[in-house]
Design an enzyme around this catalytic site. Sequence first.
Site, PDB file in Angstrom:
ATOM      1  N   PHE A 161       0.807  -1.211   0.000  1.00  0.00           N
ATOM      2  CA  PHE A 161       0.000   0.000   0.000  1.00  0.00           C
ATOM      3  C   PHE A 161       0.851   1.278   0.000  1.00  0.00           C
ATOM      4  O   PHE A 161       0.337   2.357  -0.297  1.00  0.00           O
ATOM      5  CB  PHE A 161      -0.958   0.022   1.198  1.00  0.00           C
ATOM      6  CG  PHE A 161      -0.283   0.066   2.537  1.00  0.00           C
ATOM      7  CD1 PHE A 161       0.177   1.260   3.078  1.00  0.00           C
ATOM      8  CD2 PHE A 161      -0.100  -1.105   3.267  1.00  0.00           C
ATOM      9  CE1 PHE A 161       0.786   1.298   4.327  1.00  0.00           C
ATOM     10  CE2 PHE A 161       0.524  -1.073   4.509  1.00  0.00           C
ATOM     11  CZ  PHE A 161       0.976   0.126   5.045  1.00  0.00           C
TER      12      PHE A 161
ATOM     13  N   ILE B 165       2.254   7.231  13.015  1.00  0.00           N
ATOM     14  CA  ILE B 165       1.279   6.378  13.690  1.00  0.00           C
ATOM     15  C   ILE B 165       1.971   5.755  14.899  1.00  0.00           C
ATOM     16  O   ILE B 165       3.198   5.547  14.904  1.00  0.00           O
ATOM     17  CB  ILE B 165       0.735   5.296  12.743  1.00  0.00           C
ATOM     18  CG1 ILE B 165       1.869   4.413  12.193  1.00  0.00           C
ATOM     19  CG2 ILE B 165      -0.064   5.920  11.600  1.00  0.00           C
ATOM     20  CD1 ILE B 165       1.382   3.227  11.381  1.00  0.00           C
TER      21      ILE B 165
ATOM     22  N   PHE C  34       5.210  -3.592   8.015  1.00  0.00           N
ATOM     23  CA  PHE C  34       6.258  -2.683   7.525  1.00  0.00           C
ATOM     24  C   PHE C  34       7.614  -3.389   7.541  1.00  0.00           C
ATOM     25  O   PHE C  34       7.970  -4.076   8.513  1.00  0.00           O
ATOM     26  CB  PHE C  34       6.350  -1.433   8.407  1.00  0.00           C
ATOM     27  CG  PHE C  34       5.169  -0.525   8.317  1.00  0.00           C
ATOM     28  CD1 PHE C  34       5.067   0.411   7.293  1.00  0.00           C
ATOM     29  CD2 PHE C  34       4.143  -0.620   9.255  1.00  0.00           C
ATOM     30  CE1 PHE C  34       3.970   1.248   7.230  1.00  0.00           C
ATOM     31  CE2 PHE C  34       3.056   0.216   9.179  1.00  0.00           C
ATOM     32  CZ  PHE C  34       2.960   1.155   8.168  1.00  0.00           C
TER      33      PHE C  34
END
Length: 583
Positions: A80, A100, A143
């Site tokens: 993404f 985040i 990630f």
Amino acid sequence: MLRAGPPSHTLLRLPLLQLLLLLLVQAVGRGLGRASPAGGPLEDVVIERYHIPRVCPREVQMGDFVRYHYNGTFEDGKKFDSSYDRHTLVAIVVGVGRLITGMDRGLMGMCVNERRRLIVPPHLGYGSIGVAGLIPPDATLYFDVVLLDVWNKEDTVQVSTLLRPPHCPRMVQDSDFVRYHYNGTLLDGTAFDTSYSKGGTYDTYVGSGWLIKGMDQGLLGMCPGERRKIVIPPFLAYGEKGYGTVIPSQASLVFHVLLIDVHNPKDTVQLETLELPPGCVRRAVAGDFMRYHYNGSLMDGTLFDSSYSRNHTYNTYVGQGYIIPGMDQGLQGSCMGERRRITIPPHLAYGENGTGDKIPGSAVLIFDVHVIDFHNPADPVEIKTLSRPLETCNETAKLGDFVHYHYNCSLLDGTRLFSSHDYGAPQEATLGAHKVIEGLDTGLQGMCVGERRQLVVPPHLAHGESGARGVPGSAVLLFEVELVSREDGLPTGYLFVWHEDPPAHLFEHMDLNKDGEVPVEEFSTFIKTQVSEGKGRLLPGQDPEKTIGDMFQNQDRNQDGKITAEELKLKSDEDQDRVHEEL
């Protein structure tokens, strides 16, 4: 950054509770858990440290500024987002709400060049809202992160000494001019520049605005020949703008530096006496002619020239502009036999341009010099009496005297050249007859038999600029002489003199067979008889037969092999006749 000592007090610490939580998260990450132990949704970030560098001088803490690359995917592997696709690293402060929460936590404790896989549950990512068109609600995010840089606004320049030479003649200060080599890399090891590829050192002033502030600070206190690692935070380097395409924005820089030399435009020649012989009675002054050996090196020890390699001294006038100004200054005041180190700044050497391919521009030169000898063209022979006979000395050697003497001859550095003792017999000479060097001739005059002298003979009274067999050009000679014997010489032009008046009828006494002619045999017999009976003497120091033969030739006016009464004349009569002719 590598620390030069204990951990820097400027680095922010994690609160104890947060640190324990981080350790717990890392422990869970090692198991690659995707759910809580009860099988429910994840409660915190899962961290897998799948590449940890062997050296980790610093870990990410809250408030640090980091630069990193990442790929972001969903559980099914669909990507993404990716910093690689944008060709731009993420550069941001950690732990202050700009990321985040899951990424903030996942980056904590990370080392430069470490690679991590992070699993971020929705409530630590984008929650139940997601990101329209990009991340659906309640999405777990994956990630893959590599950390490339970390620094803090409280950081200072970090200096690590990798090699420090045992001898440090001086250290870098503000306003000094330095020459150094460097390799420049980013904190992750990516090379961006090196002086070694440019074929020369980087030359600049320190503390004058010519360098980035961090390098100005990092060079201070360095010694020539020292190697340092200098880590510079971005705000002391190129900051937000970076530099060209090689240094990104907000990049920490790492320099491995080798300092070649350092000087200040106000520097003078620096002298260091390495060895001073005892009994220095004379020091070199401007106008002296000097012979010396030297090794010439740059400040980092690189040898660029040596007189020893040519097996020949360097010979020159001092203080007359024949050599670089710094050497002209550095040689003055030296003693014969002295060893000294002369450090010459470039403005007193070869300046900004250097010379040849061995002395670069703006190079400080260091000469280790051994002074062999020096003299002045106006120097006389130096005479020192070593000993005199106890008995009274009524007669001393003078011009025209025939002398026997022993001698030892050497250079002023002690190099032995010649000695009469090697031949088993004294040397002989007629003083003033130009049979020996002028300085030795002068030094023998005035000596008593049995006297010993030391003579220092400058080259213009010895063998001059050309030297002689075994004697270097322009060499000052040292003699130790002892007068063994002396004989009075004869007046100039005389081969034989009478001790008393000659016979009244000289020709009749000489004509032994009374035939009115004196051949060479009769002449020789007559002269030898006079000598043996003490009535006269021949010129000393010459072969008697040759001297008698020369006397006969002088008297045989018509060269018919015999002397007649008309031809025979005493030299005193000849001189008188010559005077009358001139009158």
